[in-house]
Design a protein around this motif. Structure first.
Motif, PDB file in Angstrom:
ATOM      1  N   GLY A 192       0.893  -1.121  -0.225  1.00 60.60           N
ATOM      2  CA  GLY A 192       0.050  -0.056   0.000  1.00 60.60           C
ATOM      3  C   GLY A 192       0.885   1.330  -0.092  1.00 60.60           C
ATOM      4  O   GLY A 192       0.504   2.272  -0.790  1.00 60.60           O
ATOM      5  N   ARG A 193       1.845   1.136   0.765  1.00 64.96           N
ATOM      6  CA  ARG A 193       2.589   2.474   1.052  1.00 64.96           C
ATOM      7  C   ARG A 193       3.915   2.343   0.109  1.00 64.96           C
ATOM      8  O   ARG A 193       4.638   3.496   0.047  1.00 64.96           O
ATOM      9  CB  ARG A 193       3.216   2.583   2.363  1.00 64.96           C
ATOM     10  N   ILE A 242      21.541 -19.037  -4.275  1.00 67.43           N
ATOM     11  CA  ILE A 242      20.852 -17.807  -3.817  1.00 67.43           C
ATOM     12  C   ILE A 242      21.170 -16.721  -4.542  1.00 67.43           C
ATOM     13  O   ILE A 242      22.111 -16.169  -4.785  1.00 67.43           O
ATOM     14  CB  ILE A 242      21.306 -17.888  -2.255  1.00 67.43           C
ATOM     15  N   THR A 243      20.142 -15.962  -4.837  1.00 64.29           N
ATOM     16  CA  THR A 243      20.130 -14.774  -5.603  1.00 64.29           C
ATOM     17  C   THR A 243      19.110 -13.611  -4.771  1.00 64.29           C
ATOM     18  O   THR A 243      18.462 -14.168  -4.128  1.00 64.29           O
ATOM     19  CB  THR A 243      19.653 -14.891  -6.979  1.00 64.29           C
ATOM     20  N   ILE A 244      19.366 -12.238  -5.273  1.00 68.63           N
ATOM     21  CA  ILE A 244      18.241 -11.584  -5.198  1.00 68.63           C
ATOM     22  C   ILE A 244      17.741 -10.952  -6.544  1.00 68.63           C
ATOM     23  O   ILE A 244      18.439 -10.823  -7.480  1.00 68.63           O
ATOM     24  CB  ILE A 244      18.677 -10.230  -4.203  1.00 68.63           C
ATOM     25  N   ASN A 245      16.648 -10.536  -6.591  1.00 67.77           N
ATOM     26  CA  ASN A 245      16.033 -10.015  -7.738  1.00 67.77           C
ATOM     27  C   ASN A 245      15.544  -8.819  -7.229  1.00 67.77           C
ATOM     28  O   ASN A 245      14.710  -8.347  -6.306  1.00 67.77           O
ATOM     29  CB  ASN A 245      14.766 -10.749  -8.266  1.00 67.77           C
ATOM     30  N   ILE A 246      15.768  -7.651  -8.107  1.00 75.60           N
ATOM     31  CA  ILE A 246      15.501  -6.338  -7.766  1.00 75.60           C
ATOM     32  C   ILE A 246      14.282  -5.807  -8.758  1.00 75.60           C
ATOM     33  O   ILE A 246      14.086  -5.871  -9.685  1.00 75.60           O
ATOM     34  CB  ILE A 246      16.709  -5.340  -8.326  1.00 75.60           C
ATOM     35  N   ASN A 247      13.188  -5.363  -7.775  1.00 76.58           N
ATOM     36  CA  ASN A 247      12.252  -4.826  -8.175  1.00 76.58           C
ATOM     37  C   ASN A 247      11.809  -3.524  -7.412  1.00 76.58           C
ATOM     38  O   ASN A 247      11.210  -3.923  -6.433  1.00 76.58           O
ATOM     39  CB  ASN A 247      11.024  -6.038  -8.270  1.00 76.58           C
ATOM     40  N   LYS A 248      11.741  -2.448  -8.012  1.00 79.05           N
ATOM     41  CA  LYS A 248      11.390  -1.457  -7.132  1.00 79.05           C
ATOM     42  C   LYS A 248      10.065  -0.633  -7.655  1.00 79.05           C
ATOM     43  O   LYS A 248       9.817   0.600  -7.455  1.00 79.05           O
ATOM     44  CB  LYS A 248      12.673  -0.219  -7.270  1.00 79.05           C
ATOM     45  N   GLU A 249       9.706  -1.214  -8.721  1.00 83.23           N
ATOM     46  CA  GLU A 249       8.461  -0.680  -9.240  1.00 83.23           C
ATOM     47  C   GLU A 249       7.125  -0.923  -8.383  1.00 83.23           C
ATOM     48  O   GLU A 249       7.094  -1.784  -7.552  1.00 83.23           O
ATOM     49  CB  GLU A 249       7.982  -1.459 -10.717  1.00 83.23           C
ATOM     50  N   ARG A 250       6.163  -0.032  -8.669  1.00 82.41           N
ATOM     51  CA  ARG A 250       4.848  -0.309  -8.109  1.00 82.41           C
ATOM     52  C   ARG A 250       4.112  -1.153  -8.958  1.00 82.41           C
ATOM     53  O   ARG A 250       3.507  -0.464  -9.731  1.00 82.41           O
ATOM     54  CB  ARG A 250       4.178   1.140  -7.652  1.00 82.41           C
TER      55      ARG A 250
END
Ligand code: SAH
Length: 472
Positions: A192-193, A242-250
């Motif tokens: 939400g935020r 082990i990985t990270i995925n970047i998702n900064k989108e709304r």
């Protein structure tokens, strides 16, 4: 009938979404979670002129098909729809769905269907089959970190680290990550935020290789203390990536385009039959490997290959079916719209040392017609050739342009693999008008406890077709 009326209903049928259907004084009601054969008390929530939707309030007398669900959250959770119905009855429901669609939408004659339809292929153990889980992470009302599943049609998280459709190791991994986040004060994402860090946890498991992949999807560029997390997770037997995925989108889309490596390889491997596949966090891979093997085995059988055939595999994804078919064909051409999937397909061909395949990136409804036209221009008089065309489209089915070209190419056989029997039936109708006849039909239950299923149809070219075309 109006809103808030309470009525008693006998459930006589089931809708496409697994909901019970029954009548109260001749008025049709759709009731979620009611099983065919139940007598229920239901409250009308939405009343339209000829039908309405009601909420199941009480079971007056349970259906003989009703069973106690394994999962505590079966009713609330959006993942399963029919866990409260016996598995045998689920299979009947699914088979009827394919049959009904082919009859009504496909206009396939009943006598023909009776002859060609083979019994649905179910699972011996219809639980713990999913090799992939994507668990949303959030905070509950008390501020505790939770991971689980979205409730039906909403984005509120039902905390559950032990989904009965997933592999048991999920629980240990999720609890390890939640404890780590708690300890290092790493926040969960608040949709939400649009604040907070960890959005989802993706876990993939290679059923045959027992390799495990964990990917944290984060609303940021990095994960603090990722080394400490890797140290803990890597102790779990089978941990490979082990990985990270970047998702900064709304956005509702779970994964972003960028990956970062944390520990181990960036992919895991698994087998379907003798073919090995490398699976990265972003690649598409069937979620039920046990049933996939049966489905692809059928596709291979239906294709009737002797080693001499040229085969086109439309909507080929990471080349799963293409590579399966290449074992028995002269040449296989795969077509897929997602470039990364095509890269995976090429890589999978390489690691299996399969050289009689070629992949094209693009829309099936453009690549095949273009190929067909180009061929006609370059080789006067000679036509683009395919002995067998396999299609495995997304839910919306094949576009008419593609079906048109397929019919023009006149392959001996068309094998249609489908995850939506309504669009399958629509396309079958088209192909039957173009001189193809349905020879075999079979449903495969890839998703027990849910209303989804796969089906496969073999269509063969009618011998008279070519003659008729030449005559007119
Ligand atoms: N046959 C594969 C994948 C089937 S899923 C397997 O069994 O693993 C359907 C695939 O169609 C997806 O990979 C999707 O990316 C692809 N797709 C969707 N629209 C397409 C189009 N218009 N043309 C080609 N491929 C498409």
């Amino acid at each position: 009938m109006q809103k808030n009326d309470i009525v008693e209903v006998t459930i006589e049928d089931m809708g496409m979404d697994g909901e019970g259907i029954g009548k109260a004084d001749g008025y049709t009601l759709f009731i979620k979670d009611a099983v065919i054969g139940d007598v229920v008390e239901a409250k009308i929530m939405k009343a339209k002129k000829n039908y309405g939707y009601a909420r199941l309030m009480r079971i007056v007398s349970p259906s003989k098909y009703r069973i106690k669900p394994r999962c505590l959250y079966a009713r609330k959770c959006g993942g399963c729809q029919i866990q409260e119905m016996s598995y045998e009855r689920q299979l009947v429901f699914k088979e009827n769905k394919v049959r009904g669609n082919l009859l009504r939408i496909g206009e396939v004659p009943e006598e023909l269907l009776d002859r060609v339809m083979e019994p649905i292929i179910g699972m011996d153990v219809p639980f713990e089959y999913r090799n992939k889980g994507q668990f949303p992470v959030g905070s509950d009302k008390e501020g505790n970190l939770v991971a689980g599943f979205y409730a039906g049609r909403t984005h509120s998280i039902i905390p559950n680290t032990n989904c009965v459709l997933g592999v048991p190791i999920n629980k240990e991994i999720l609890e390890c990550i939640l404890a780590f986040m708690q300890e290092y004060q790493i926040s969960a994402y608040d949709e939400g935020r649009h604040v907070g860090l960890v959005r989802h946890i993706l876990i993939r498991y290679g059923l045959r290789t027992r390799e495990i992949m964990v990917c944290l999807i984060v609303n940021g560029d990095s994960l603090p203390h990722s080394k400490e997390l890797a140290q803990r997770l890597s102790k779990i037997q089978g941990m490979t990536s082990i990985t990270i995925n970047i998702n900064k989108e709304r956005t509702n889309v779970i994964m972003g385009p960028h990956m970062k490596s944390v520990w181990g390889q960036n992919y895991i491997s698994d087998y379907i039959g003798h073919v090995k596949y490398q699976i990265s966090p972003l690649s598409f891979y069937q979620v039920n490997p046990v049933q996939t093997e049966k489905l692809y085995g059928l596709a291979l059988q239906y294709a009737g290959l002797t080693g001499q055939e040229t085969v086109w595999d439309m909507y080929c994804g990471i080349g799963t079916i293409s590579l399966f078919l290449a074992q028995k064909a002269k040449m296989v051409y795969g077509v897929e719209i997602v470039p990364q999937a095509v890269e995976d397909a090429k890589n999978n061909a390489r690691i299996n040392e399969i050289s009689n395949v070629e992949f094209y990136t693009g829309k099936a409804e453009e690549i095949l017609p273009e190929y067909y036209k180009r061929y006609e221009n370059e080789h006067t008089g000679e036509k683009a050739h395919a002995d067998v065309i396999v299609v495995d489209p997304p839910r919306k089915g094949c576009s008419e342009t593609l079906l048109r070209t397929m019919a023009d190419m006149e392959p001996e056989r068309i094998v249609y693999v489908s995850c939506d029997s309504a669009t399958l039936a629509r396309d079958v109708k088209y192909l039957r008008q173009e001189g193809y006849e349905v020879e075999r039909v079979r449903a495969v239950d890839m998703f027990p406890q849910t209303v989804s299923l796969e089906s496969i149809v073999l269509l063969s070219k009618l011998k008279s077709n070519k003659l008729i075309r030449i005559m007119f």
